[in-house]
Design a protein around this motif. Structure first.
Motif, PDB file in Angstrom:
ATOM      1  N   GLY A   1       0.465  -4.551   7.641  1.00 20.27           N
ATOM      2  CA  GLY A   1      -0.193  -5.814   7.952  1.00 20.27           C
ATOM      3  C   GLY A   1       0.778  -6.971   8.022  1.00 20.27           C
TER       4      GLY A   1
ATOM      5  N   ASN B   1      -0.896 -12.676   5.193  1.00 26.49           N
ATOM      6  CA  ASN B   1      -0.742 -11.252   4.893  1.00 26.49           C
ATOM      7  C   ASN B   1       0.681 -10.866   4.506  1.00 26.49           C
ATOM      8  OD1 ASN B   1      -3.458 -10.420   5.357  1.00 26.49           O
ATOM      9  ND2 ASN B   1      -3.102 -10.641   7.555  1.00 26.49           N
TER      10      ASN B   1
ATOM     11  N   ASN C   1      -6.012 -12.826  12.370  1.00 29.36           N
ATOM     12  CA  ASN C   1      -6.247 -11.384  12.511  1.00 29.36           C
ATOM     13  C   ASN C   1      -5.286 -10.754  13.525  1.00 29.36           C
ATOM     14  OD1 ASN C   1      -7.285 -12.531  14.778  1.00 29.36           O
ATOM     15  ND2 ASN C   1      -9.219 -11.399  14.782  1.00 29.36           N
ATOM     16  N   TYR C   2      -4.134 -11.377  13.725  1.00 26.10           N
ATOM     17  CA  TYR C   2      -3.021 -10.850  14.534  1.00 26.10           C
ATOM     18  C   TYR C   2      -3.258 -10.904  16.046  1.00 26.10           C
ATOM     19  CZ  TYR C   2      -2.539  -8.732   9.920  1.00 26.10           C
ATOM     20  OH  TYR C   2      -2.505  -8.513   8.586  1.00 26.10           O
TER      21      TYR C   2
ATOM     22  N   GLN D   1       1.726  -9.331  11.295  1.00 24.04           N
ATOM     23  CA  GLN D   1       1.648 -10.795  11.269  1.00 24.04           C
ATOM     24  C   GLN D   1       2.940 -11.417  11.786  1.00 24.04           C
ATOM     25  OE1 GLN D   1      -1.175 -13.153   9.756  1.00 24.04           O
ATOM     26  NE2 GLN D   1      -0.060 -13.717  11.578  1.00 24.04           N
TER      27      GLN D   1
END
Length: 387
Positions: free
Chosen positions: A140, A167, A83-84, A144
């Motif tokens: 997104g 992603n 989720n980064y 990433q």
């Protein structure tokens, strides 16, 4: 660099056992993948290595040092989250530079050194033009890549990557698999890579641990997992299409000699003759099996026979002296360089990989050829590989 070891590691959340007595020994400089379906415990295992989760039982070693009670910042690991986990108030440049600035004195770096390293990794990952932007201004996939750059910008003892390419678009994802592996090999950093994508694991990892329901089912090279899976779960999870599994019974029969003509499948199925007095009674077909195999399944009545789609062939005409049965083609998937035909044996659907464009179409009658020497036999009760 570092060796990573997990010894009987257990992690519970209430009554749920997320990690169930996991033992792993990851070599110095190895690219090691944790592969399994969602919820199998692979990310929790990664977080335990990072120190973000504390095991309820067991021990974690990094470079032969027990780190159960060592703070994550002192383990010298770099982690890329799915989720980064980017800092929204920092620019891309500052996000990537953060781990370097946090250890600026320890690493002996100047701001010029940091800028050079950040620009270099950003250029490699194609985000150099976004260095002055904020995470909210990025797509997104770009976010990433920033997270990946933050882990790549320094040289930690261990890289921990939690589905870092999930992603990215398909084209960039394929390219980044190659580049990530090249970087890892060049720097020799011990890498633990979590993924549910078997293609990623098979194409990048030196060894893979297949997990399910919190347990490690098998650890091995991509070739070992593909050709000698430990059980039916690994057999059907690895491979696309997955291995065909047929429920069969072991029976003794009259002596029979069978042959597999080489020219039927371009050499894939091999050739030669074998005499045997044993057979496997499967849906729609009886498979002769060699005495050496039969002796290993003595006393086992019901088994699963596993065979890869590429170890099958379809013929438009009847062929003698081969394990063959008539079937109907139910579906054909044309993939360009190859095609996948779905046929039926009794109540079981069987996938057959065909080279080139398909010569069959749905509804066609065909003969399914099986090389009995290429099958795997699993115990039906336990699911474990017998031979």
């Amino acid at each position: 660099m570092a060796r990573v070891r997990l010894v009987n590691v257990v992690k519970r959340y209430g009554r749920v056992v997320a990690v169930d007595h996991v033992n792993l020994d990851i070599g110095d400089g190895e690219f090691f993948a944790l592969l399994g379906p969602s919820g199998c415990g692979k990310t929790t295992t990664l977080r335990i290595i990072a120190g973000l989760e504390t095991p309820d039982e067991g021990e974690v070693y990094i470079d032969d040092r027990l780190v159960n009670d060592v703070h994550p910042r002192d383990r010298d690991v770099a982690m890329v989250f799915q989720n980064y986990a980017l800092y929204p108030h920092m620019t891309v440049f500052d996000n990537i530079a953060f781990p370097l600035r946090a250890r600026k004195k320890q690493l002996g770096l100047t701001e010029d050194d940091i800028r050079s390293l950040v620009v270099s990794v950003a250029e490699f990952l194609g985000i150099k033009e976004h260095l002055e932007k904020y995470p909210s201004q990025l797509s997104g996939g770009q976010q990433q890549r920033v997270a990946l750059a933050r882990a790549l910008v320094r040289k930690p003892k261990v890289w921990l990557l939690d589905e870092p390419l999930s992603n990215l678009d398909a084209k960039l994802r394929v390219a980044m698999r190659t580049e990530l592996k090249k970087i890892q090999m060049k720097l020799g950093i011990t890498t633990v890579y979590v993924t549910h994508d078997q293609v990623e694991a098979m194409s990048m990892a030196d060894r893979i641990a297949v997990m399910n329901a919190g347990r490690v089912l098998q650890v091995g090279s991509p070739s070992e997992l593909y050709h000698k899976p430990a059980d039916t779960f690994v057999a059907t999870f690895i491979g696309s299409p997955p291995m065909n599994l047929l429920p069969c019974r072991v029976r003794e029969a009259e002596p029979v000699e069978y042959a597999v003509p080489e020219d039927l499948s371009g050499g894939v199925m091999g050739s030669g003759k074998v005499k045997t007095t044993f057979r496997l009674e499967c849906p729609g077909i009886a498979l002769p099996i060699e005495p050496g195999i039969a002796s290993k399944i003595a006393g086992v009545d019901e088994v699963y026979v596993g065979i890869r789609p590429e170890h099958l062939a379809l013929s438009g005409k009847r062929v003698r002296e081969v394990a063959v049965t008539e079937t109907t083609v139910e579906m054909v998937e044309n993939l360009g360089s190859e095609a996948i035909a779905t046929t039926r044996l009794g109540d079981e659907l069987v996938k057959v990989k065909l080279t080139g464009e398909a010569r069959f179409k749905p509804g066609d009658k065909a003969y399914l050829l099986i090389d009995p020497r290429r099958v795997l036999v699993f115990d039906k009760k336990t699911g474990k590989l017998i031979v």
